[in-house]
Every structure is written in structure tokens, then in C-alpha cells.
Design a protein around this motif. Structure first.
Motif, PDB file in Angstrom:
ATOM      1  N   THR A 407      50.458  11.366  18.495  1.00  0.00           N
ATOM      2  CA  THR A 407      50.486  11.881  17.252  1.00  0.00           C
ATOM      3  C   THR A 407      49.173  11.907  16.167  1.00  0.00           C
ATOM      4  O   THR A 407      48.821  12.912  15.446  1.00  0.00           O
ATOM      5  CB  THR A 407      51.571  10.762  16.319  1.00  0.00           C
ATOM      6  N   ARG A 408      48.419  11.003  16.713  1.00  0.00           N
ATOM      7  CA  ARG A 408      46.978  10.687  16.012  1.00  0.00           C
ATOM      8  C   ARG A 408      46.048  11.981  16.394  1.00  0.00           C
ATOM      9  O   ARG A 408      45.317  12.505  15.433  1.00  0.00           O
ATOM     10  CB  ARG A 408      46.564   9.356  16.439  1.00  0.00           C
ATOM     11  N   ALA A 417      50.772   6.396   7.884  1.00  0.00           N
ATOM     12  CA  ALA A 417      51.664   7.500   7.903  1.00  0.00           C
ATOM     13  C   ALA A 417      52.348   7.393   9.405  1.00  0.00           C
ATOM     14  O   ALA A 417      53.420   7.372   9.324  1.00  0.00           O
ATOM     15  CB  ALA A 417      51.115   8.821   7.581  1.00  0.00           C
ATOM     16  N   ILE A 418      51.521   7.358  10.545  1.00  0.00           N
ATOM     17  CA  ILE A 418      51.960   7.134  11.656  1.00  0.00           C
ATOM     18  C   ILE A 418      52.987   5.926  11.871  1.00  0.00           C
ATOM     19  O   ILE A 418      53.920   5.804  12.305  1.00  0.00           O
ATOM     20  CB  ILE A 418      50.688   7.107  12.734  1.00  0.00           C
ATOM     21  N   THR A 429      48.720  -1.769  14.063  1.00  0.00           N
ATOM     22  CA  THR A 429      49.501  -1.859  15.353  1.00  0.00           C
ATOM     23  C   THR A 429      49.137  -0.441  15.884  1.00  0.00           C
ATOM     24  O   THR A 429      48.848   0.077  17.340  1.00  0.00           O
ATOM     25  CB  THR A 429      50.927  -2.006  14.934  1.00  0.00           C
ATOM     26  N   VAL A 430      49.149   0.714  14.945  1.00  0.00           N
ATOM     27  CA  VAL A 430      48.652   2.196  15.457  1.00  0.00           C
ATOM     28  C   VAL A 430      47.391   2.232  16.187  1.00  0.00           C
ATOM     29  O   VAL A 430      47.373   2.773  17.053  1.00  0.00           O
ATOM     30  CB  VAL A 430      49.070   3.095  14.234  1.00  0.00           C
ATOM     31  N   LEU A 431      46.607   1.607  15.328  1.00  0.00           N
ATOM     32  CA  LEU A 431      44.875   1.539  15.852  1.00  0.00           C
ATOM     33  C   LEU A 431      44.913   0.889  16.952  1.00  0.00           C
ATOM     34  O   LEU A 431      44.410   1.360  18.165  1.00  0.00           O
ATOM     35  CB  LEU A 431      44.262   0.867  14.784  1.00  0.00           C
ATOM     36  N   LYS A 435      43.745   2.694  20.718  1.00  0.00           N
ATOM     37  CA  LYS A 435      42.624   2.273  21.417  1.00  0.00           C
ATOM     38  C   LYS A 435      43.012   1.843  22.856  1.00  0.00           C
ATOM     39  O   LYS A 435      42.202   2.329  24.021  1.00  0.00           O
ATOM     40  CB  LYS A 435      42.052   0.958  20.742  1.00  0.00           C
ATOM     41  N   LYS A 436      44.215   1.361  23.027  1.00  0.00           N
ATOM     42  CA  LYS A 436      44.804   1.117  24.288  1.00  0.00           C
ATOM     43  C   LYS A 436      44.947   2.121  25.175  1.00  0.00           C
ATOM     44  O   LYS A 436      44.343   2.486  26.320  1.00  0.00           O
ATOM     45  CB  LYS A 436      46.096   0.107  24.340  1.00  0.00           C
TER      46      LYS A 436
END
Ligand code: ADP
Ligand code: MG
Length: 463
Positions: A407-408, A417-418, A429-431, A435-436
Motif C-alpha cells: 500500500t505504501r 492513513a495506511i 506499526t505501519v513503518l 521496514k521488515k
């Protein structure tokens, strides 16, 4: 009856004639007594020039005779001295309702030709709008390169330069940077900056106050003419026509013109002759900056305002506001004001609470994230509800992180927003997920190719 096409078709010569006529009127105004002048000379105007034959039109027979018998030699002399060659002059009777655009060429009270009155008509410049404060990125590089080339050698490279793009993308900034650079480098150059709106206002005022001659003199005396937002002229026929003459007069003298508009010439509903002149020059579009440039702009703005901002906050704002640099900077100022008012430091959480609600409506519609989620769920064979749900089992966590990552990658959505589209998770959490997945993509080629395939499927998939 003289036709308008003819006048405009030979615009270069006609403009020179018109200019010479303005001088002749000025001189006549000083010679003739006022009532004679007002009622007879003033109503006359040049109609056309073909070869060395000049037609002057008047609206009544008496004025015509009066001009012919009393003033023709004088008019001839003045026109010849301005045009530089011998002329044959015919005075003709015009129909009553001829468009009057050329007829109001004289100030009601002829003004002495004081130098100060001949200053070019310009709006003030914003000192902040210079090349030093302009951040260059891939989407404005061409416009910036043309602008600097012109600033260094006005009239010698591209003429005109036509910069176009959506609101808040730096058109005015670049245009004024050219002007301020030139004024600094060559103080003798006459530089004028005017918006389409102000040009219209000046023109209407000049008509109303019978000061068209002064209007023309002042408008045409520039070395560098910067006209901002010319789309404002659309639908204003007479102003557009006057603009056309002004444009030609300046251009024909080899002076530099720079124009901006919110759309390309081909999409402007203006006279085709004008558009083809614009297209003869250099066209440079500016589109919305990508993430890195948005961050660089924020960093530069923060530095100039002495604001300390973490990279995380910069990233947050740059992801939140994607289309308009004015809004991007506005958000920064708002945040700064809020933080100093509340005496707190600027964190991402603060940014989210202050700005999130202002720009929530700008967040891309969740359908984008949903599209990703659907495809990912299908590929990994899990339920759509698992992707947005709470389960932490590995079978679900990996597809969820993949979906966030994609999505990013594939949408312009911000981290918050994600997060919202994934069951109300927060941006960190999204970040973390991104990264993972990114780390794994770097190490695991087959995983990378699965994601590649997925992103192609998503990009091609219907909503
Ligand atoms: P436009 O005329 O295209 O609507 P402006 O030139 O008024 O946009 O720009 C809006 C704001 O954004 C201005 O404050 C301007 O300084 C700033 N800005 C635009 N582009 C840049 C850039 N590339 N670097 C720095 N500031 C920019
Ligand atoms: Mg502008």
C-alpha cells in the motif's frame, strides 16, 4: 469598413503604427485647442497599414475634413519620424459602432510626458521568492533550468518561457525569482511583474479614465515582462486583445517575456494566434513534487523559520500533504504555532493530532488500500478480515505486513492513513511492517519476485 482581421494580421507594423499614432496625438494635443482636439482629433484612430499606406479612420465627416485640411502634414511628419519611412495617409470615415479599442488612445488631459509617469506597471515582488529559496527536484527541474537560463540572459535564450502547472507548485516563486535576479544583476533593466488579473484591472481602468495611451506606453516600456496566471484572461475578449497587442509590442522589440498558467497553452481557451505565439517559445510544466522533494522543501522552510523538526515529523507531513507546496508550508507553520502556543515540542503524535483532521479529506480513499488487501489475501490464501484484524499468528502477520508495504509502495497514502485502513493501527506499526518487508525483499529473491508479481496484479486489477 476596416476589418479587424486586417489590423491584427499585420500586427507588427500595425503596432508600430499605433505607437507612432500615440505620439502624434500627444503632439497634436499640445498644438490644437482643447474642444477641437476632444471632438475631432481624439475620435480618429489608425485603421491599418499596408506597405507605406496608412489608413486613419474618423467617425464623422467634419472631423475627417478638419484632419485632412489642417493637420495631415503634421500627422504625416510625426508618423514618418516614428516609423522611419515615407507614408501615404488616407483619412476615411468609419462606421459608428466600430470596436473602440484603438480609439481611446489619448488621456483626457494630455499629461506632460514626465519620466516618472512612464515607469512600467508592476506589482511588488515577494523577497522570499528567489532562486536561493527554491528547492529543485525532478518535477520542477526543467522549469527551474529555463528560469535560471533566462535570468542570466534575458531575451537571448527562450522567448517566451511559458511555465504551467497546478496551484501551489512554485510558478509565481520561479517567475519572481527571475525578475529579482535580473533587477539585481542589471539595475537598469525595466522589469515588470503583473498577474493576469491586475493586467485586466489596469486595462479597464485605463479605458474608463481615457488613459489608454499611458497604459500602452507604460506596459510596453519593459525589458522583462512577467505575466502570472494568464488563464485569468479567458473569456475577457477585449482585455485579451489588448494583451495580444502588448505582447507583440514587447516581443517584437526583442524583450523577454515569461508567462505562467494553470494549464498548457493547448488547453487555454484563448485566441489561437496568442497560443501559437506561446508555443513558439519554451514550455515547461511543473507537477507535484515527489516525497523527497517535499521533505527537502519542509527542511528548508523549517530552517528558515528556525524550527527544530525531527526527520520523522518531516516525513509525516510530507506524506500527509502531497499536491500543494503552499499547503505543505502552511501545515508546518500551523504546527509550529501550535507547539509554541502549547509550549510542547513537535512530535509525530502532535503533528497527527494537529494536522490529521485538517487534511483527513486529502487522504487517498481507502479503496486503494482495500484493493491491495484483496489481492494480497487472495495470493496468501487468507481472509480479507484477517488482514485488517487483530490476529498475530505468523500466517496472518506476514500477509498483513506485505499488504501495508505494498500500500505504501503503490499508493500515495501516508503512514497514518495506511494504519487507519488496516484496522486502526498507528503509523509506527505501519513503518515497522514496511521496514521488515523491505529487509526481507533485499535478502530473499523469491520473496521479492512474489511481491513484484503481486504489485503488478494490483496495479492492473480493477477497483
Ligand atoms: P503557484 O504560483 O504555482 O500557485 P507559488 O509560487 O505561489 O505557487 O508557491 C506556493 C508556495 O510554495 C510559495 O510559498 C513558494 O515559495 C513555495 N514553493 C513552491 N515551490 C517551491 C520550491 N520548489 N521550493 C521552495 N518553495 C517552494
Ligand atoms: Mg501563482
Amino acid at each position: 469598413m476596416p476589418d479587424k482581421q486586417l489590423q491584427l494580421g499585420e500586427d507588427g507594423a500595425f503596432l508600430a503604427l499605433q505607437n507612432a499614432w500615440d505620439h502624434a496625438l500627444q503632439a497634436l494635443a499640445e498644438q490644437a485647442n482643447k474642444p477641437t482636439f476632444e471632438s475631432w482629433i481624439k475620435t480618429a484612430r489608425p485603421v491599418s497599414i499596408q506597405g507605406n499606406v496608412v489608413r486613419i479612420g474618423t467617425k464623422n465627416g467634419l472631423a475627417r475634413r478638419w484632419l485632412e485640411e489642417k493637420h495631415l502634414p503634421f500627422i504625416k511628419e510625426v508618423l514618418e519620424s516614428h516609423l522611419g519611412f515615407e507614408l501615404k495617409i488616407r483619412v476615411e470615415l468609419l462606421e459608428q459602432d466600430e470596436p473602440a479599442i484603438m480609439s481611446e488612445t489619448l488621456p483626457k488631459k494630455p499629461r506632460p510626458r514626465a519620466k516618472a509617469g512612464d515607469e512600467p506597471l508592476s506589482q511588488p515582488f515577494n523577497r522570499q521568492y528567489n532562486f536561493d529559496t527554491f528547492v529543485v527536484g525532478p518535477t520542477n527541474r526543467l522549469a527551474h533550468a529555463c528560469a535560471t537560463a533566462i535570468a542570466e540572459k534575458p531575451g537571448k535564450t527562450y522567448n517566451p518561457l511559458f511555465i504551467y502547472g497546478g496551484p501551489g507548485l512554485g510558478k509565481t516563486h520561479l517567475m519572481q525569482a527571475i525578475g529579482q535576479f535580473v533587477m539585481q544583476a542589471s539595475p537598469k533593466m525595466r522589469v515588470a511583474y503583473v498577474s493576469g488579473e491586475t493586467f485586466t484591472y489596469h486595462y479597464i481602468t485605463a479605458l474608463r479614465e481615457h488613459r489608454s495611451a499611458e497604459f500602452r506606453r507604460r506596459y510596453r516600456s519593459v525589458d522583462l515582462w512577467l505575466v502570472d496566471d494568464i488563464h485569468f484572461l479567458i473569456g475577457k475578449e477585449r482585455t485579451e486583445e489588448e494583451f495580444f497587442h502588448t505582447y507583440n509590442a514587447i516581443y517584437d522589440m526583442g524583450r523577454q517575456i515569461v508567462l505562467t498558467s494553470d494549464r498548457a497553452p493547448k488547453d487555454l481557451e484563448l485566441d489561437g494566434r496568442l497560443l501559437s505565439r506561446f508555443e513558439m517559445g519554451m514550455l515547461a510544466d511543473i507537477s507535484p513534487p515527489e516525497l523527497e522533494t517535499r521533505m527537502a522543501i519542509l527542511q528548508s522552510k523549517a530552517a528558515s523559520e528556525n524550527m527544530a523538526l525531527s526527520d520523522e515529523v518531516i516525513l509525516y507531513i510530507a506524506q500527509l500533504i502531497t499536491r500543494d507546496i503552499r499547503e505543505l508550508q502552511g501545515a508546518l507553520i500551523k504546527l509550529h504555532a501550535y507547539a509554541s502556543l502549547m509550549k510542547t515540542s513537535v512530535t509525530t503524535d502532535l503533528a497527527e493530532s494537529v494536522l490529521g483532521k485538517y487534511f483527513a479529506e486529502q487522504a487517498p480513499p481507502p479503496i486503494d488500500a482495500q484493493k491491495v488487501q484483496r489481492e494480497v489475501a487472495k495470493r496468501f490464501n487468507v481472509e480479507l478480515s484477517d488482514i485488517t484484524g487483530k490476529s498475530r499468528t505468523r500466517d496472518v502477520v506476514i500477509p498483513r505486513q506485505v499488504a501495508m508495504y505494498l500500500t505504501r509502495q503503490l499508493t500515495e497514502s501516508s503512514l497514518p492513513a495506511i494504519g487507519r485502513a488496516f484496522g486502526g493501527r498507528d503509523h509506527s506499526t505501519v513503518l515497522h511492517a514496511c521496514k521488515k518487508i523491505e529487509a526481507r525483499v533485499g535478502k530473499d529473491r523469491s520473496f521479492a519476485s512474489v511481491l513484484d508479481e503481486l504489485s503488478r496484479a494490483i496495479s492492473g486489477a480493477a477497483n
